[in-house]
Scaffold this motif. Sequence first.
Motif, PDB file in Angstrom:
ATOM      1  N   GLN A 263      42.226  48.177  40.061  1.00  0.00           N
ATOM      2  CA  GLN A 263      43.472  48.175  39.296  1.00  0.00           C
ATOM      3  C   GLN A 263      43.449  47.038  38.271  1.00  0.00           C
ATOM      4  OE1 GLN A 263      47.090  49.518  41.258  1.00  0.00           O
ATOM      5  NE2 GLN A 263      46.213  48.848  43.218  1.00  0.00           N
ATOM      6  N   GLU A 264      44.181  47.226  37.188  1.00  0.00           N
ATOM      7  CA  GLU A 264      44.395  46.126  36.240  1.00  0.00           C
ATOM      8  C   GLU A 264      45.379  45.153  36.902  1.00  0.00           C
ATOM      9  OE1 GLU A 264      42.316  47.962  32.786  1.00  0.00           O
ATOM     10  OE2 GLU A 264      42.662  45.959  33.614  1.00  0.00           O
TER      11      GLU A 264
ATOM     12  N   PRO B  32      40.807  41.798  34.663  1.00  0.00           N
ATOM     13  CA  PRO B  32      40.541  43.201  34.295  1.00  0.00           C
ATOM     14  C   PRO B  32      40.063  44.019  35.484  1.00  0.00           C
ATOM     15  CG  PRO B  32      39.465  41.670  32.766  1.00  0.00           C
ATOM     16  CD  PRO B  32      39.901  40.863  33.942  1.00  0.00           C
ATOM     17  N   ILE B  33      40.352  45.286  35.478  1.00  0.00           N
ATOM     18  CA  ILE B  33      39.929  46.215  36.536  1.00  0.00           C
ATOM     19  C   ILE B  33      38.417  46.101  36.731  1.00  0.00           C
ATOM     20  CG2 ILE B  33      39.651  48.106  34.859  1.00  0.00           C
ATOM     21  CD1 ILE B  33      40.773  50.003  37.029  1.00  0.00           C
ATOM     22  N   TYR B  34      37.993  46.090  38.014  1.00  0.00           N
ATOM     23  CA  TYR B  34      36.583  46.015  38.427  1.00  0.00           C
ATOM     24  C   TYR B  34      35.939  44.649  38.205  1.00  0.00           C
ATOM     25  CZ  TYR B  34      36.551  51.110  38.982  1.00  0.00           C
ATOM     26  OH  TYR B  34      36.818  52.399  39.376  1.00  0.00           O
ATOM     27  N   TRP B  35      36.690  43.679  37.652  1.00  0.00           N
ATOM     28  CA  TRP B  35      36.109  42.324  37.542  1.00  0.00           C
ATOM     29  C   TRP B  35      36.184  41.640  38.907  1.00  0.00           C
ATOM     30  CZ3 TRP B  35      34.779  38.467  33.596  1.00  0.00           C
ATOM     31  CH2 TRP B  35      34.436  39.059  32.355  1.00  0.00           C
ATOM     32  N   TRP B  36      35.059  41.029  39.297  1.00  0.00           N
ATOM     33  CA  TRP B  36      35.008  40.271  40.542  1.00  0.00           C
ATOM     34  C   TRP B  36      35.870  39.012  40.413  1.00  0.00           C
ATOM     35  CZ3 TRP B  36      32.121  42.223  44.559  1.00  0.00           C
ATOM     36  CH2 TRP B  36      31.208  43.231  44.249  1.00  0.00           C
ATOM     37  N   HIS B  37      36.578  38.662  41.480  1.00  0.00           N
ATOM     38  CA  HIS B  37      37.314  37.401  41.459  1.00  0.00           C
ATOM     39  C   HIS B  37      37.330  36.762  42.848  1.00  0.00           C
ATOM     40  CE1 HIS B  37      39.985  40.899  41.757  1.00  0.00           C
ATOM     41  NE2 HIS B  37      40.823  40.188  42.486  1.00  0.00           N
ATOM     42  N   HIS B  38      37.240  35.433  42.803  1.00  0.00           N
ATOM     43  CA  HIS B  38      37.215  34.588  44.012  1.00  0.00           C
ATOM     44  C   HIS B  38      38.301  33.554  43.750  1.00  0.00           C
ATOM     45  CE1 HIS B  38      35.132  31.641  46.807  1.00  0.00           C
ATOM     46  NE2 HIS B  38      35.791  30.814  46.026  1.00  0.00           N
TER      47      HIS B  38
ATOM     48  N   LYS C  30      47.631  50.878  37.924  1.00  0.00           N
ATOM     49  CA  LYS C  30      46.567  51.844  38.047  1.00  0.00           C
ATOM     50  C   LYS C  30      45.793  51.883  36.725  1.00  0.00           C
ATOM     51  CE  LYS C  30      47.682  55.207  41.592  1.00  0.00           C
ATOM     52  NZ  LYS C  30      46.622  54.537  42.433  1.00  0.00           N
ATOM     53  N   ALA C  31      44.552  52.318  36.812  1.00  0.00           N
ATOM     54  CA  ALA C  31      43.755  52.472  35.592  1.00  0.00           C
ATOM     55  C   ALA C  31      44.416  53.528  34.711  1.00  0.00           C
ATOM     56  CB  ALA C  31      42.354  52.919  35.960  1.00  0.00           C
TER      57      ALA C  31
END
Length: 339
Positions: free
Chosen positions: A195-196, A266-272, A290-291
């Motif tokens: 998701q965004e 952004p959607i699908y960006w990895w984040h920690h 939702k996309a």
Amino acid sequence: MTTDNTDWHQHDFKKYSFPLGDIPRLHHTDPQVDELIKKKQPVVLTGSNLVGAASKWDLDYLEKNMGNGEFTVFISETDKFKFFDEKKLVEIRSVAGVHVKDRPAKEYPRPAKSTTMKIQEFARRLREWKSGDERLYLQQALNSSSGASVVQDFIRFRWDWVTAKQKLHNWGKLTYNLLLIGLEGNVTPCHYDEQENLFAQIHGHKRCILFPPEQFECLYPHPVWHPHDRQSQVDLENPDLSRFPKMTNLHGVQTVVGPGDVLYIPIYWWHHIESVKPAKYSVSLNFWYKAGPVGQVEYPIKGYQKVAIMRNVEKMLAEAMQDPEEVGTLLKTLVLGRF
Ligand SMILES: CCC[C@@H](CC(=O)O)C(=O)C(=O)O
Ligand SMILES: [Zn+2]
């Protein structure tokens, strides 16, 4: 701390083995903001006042004004709160609707267990927390039963501003707002969402480390049928390079968000994401969209589109063979020595 938060680099943050650039911080009226969002690049938006009505949401206020409901709270023996999707245990017997081998739930260690408690109990335990105690992380979707005052504040968010963003960037519908209240030191390990996300920081600070979807091969996500679907298998602080050698190619970007900042993930960006000093706890609220509809496909296809394709291949193969264990074997047969 200066508003451009550069002094955070001197802060006693965890050191990682990979290089980290800075996520741009721009005033929300800067025209570069929408250019970056259009390109699905992360950016911190300042001055939007998106959740200005929640600036008073500290623990005392929330304790008094979040009503009498039970809220979802994760409890962890460590600092890690790695999302574990219990539903996958059920789905594992029917990946994408097909019955597959039963897999005992015990097979999966749960880093954080989920429970519910009233906000008053949560606030008490947060205030009494001391080093060595198990950690708590309240993660609850806001809804009309979230207490009258909180609902009033919620209504006064800058919905005009955020809805204009949603429309301009052709995002799908707002699925929900997740309220996050966690102890300083809590870590949400590296994962991506489908998701965004406009991630609004309300109290305290969070260090956000992001990697683009193109680094999928460096972060080795669990299979889509695993309860840790979308989560990286790699412990960024203590990587097992024998299992995850490509992790040495990792390079990311980071920022520290404070009250009033909105980070576009952004959607699908990895984040920690880590809650950092000096506050004892942090309060955030995300806006998950939702996309949007897939428009005209442009070639070469983008990294995030490749991730969506790989997810579909994993699901399709598991369904075709009715056994997730077979997927790896078949893919190795398909690829090794041939491509
Ligand atoms: C459960 C959601 C946690 C959040 C990160 C964090 O604030 O700890 C996140 O990953 C997101 O907003 O996508
Ligand atoms: Zn996330």
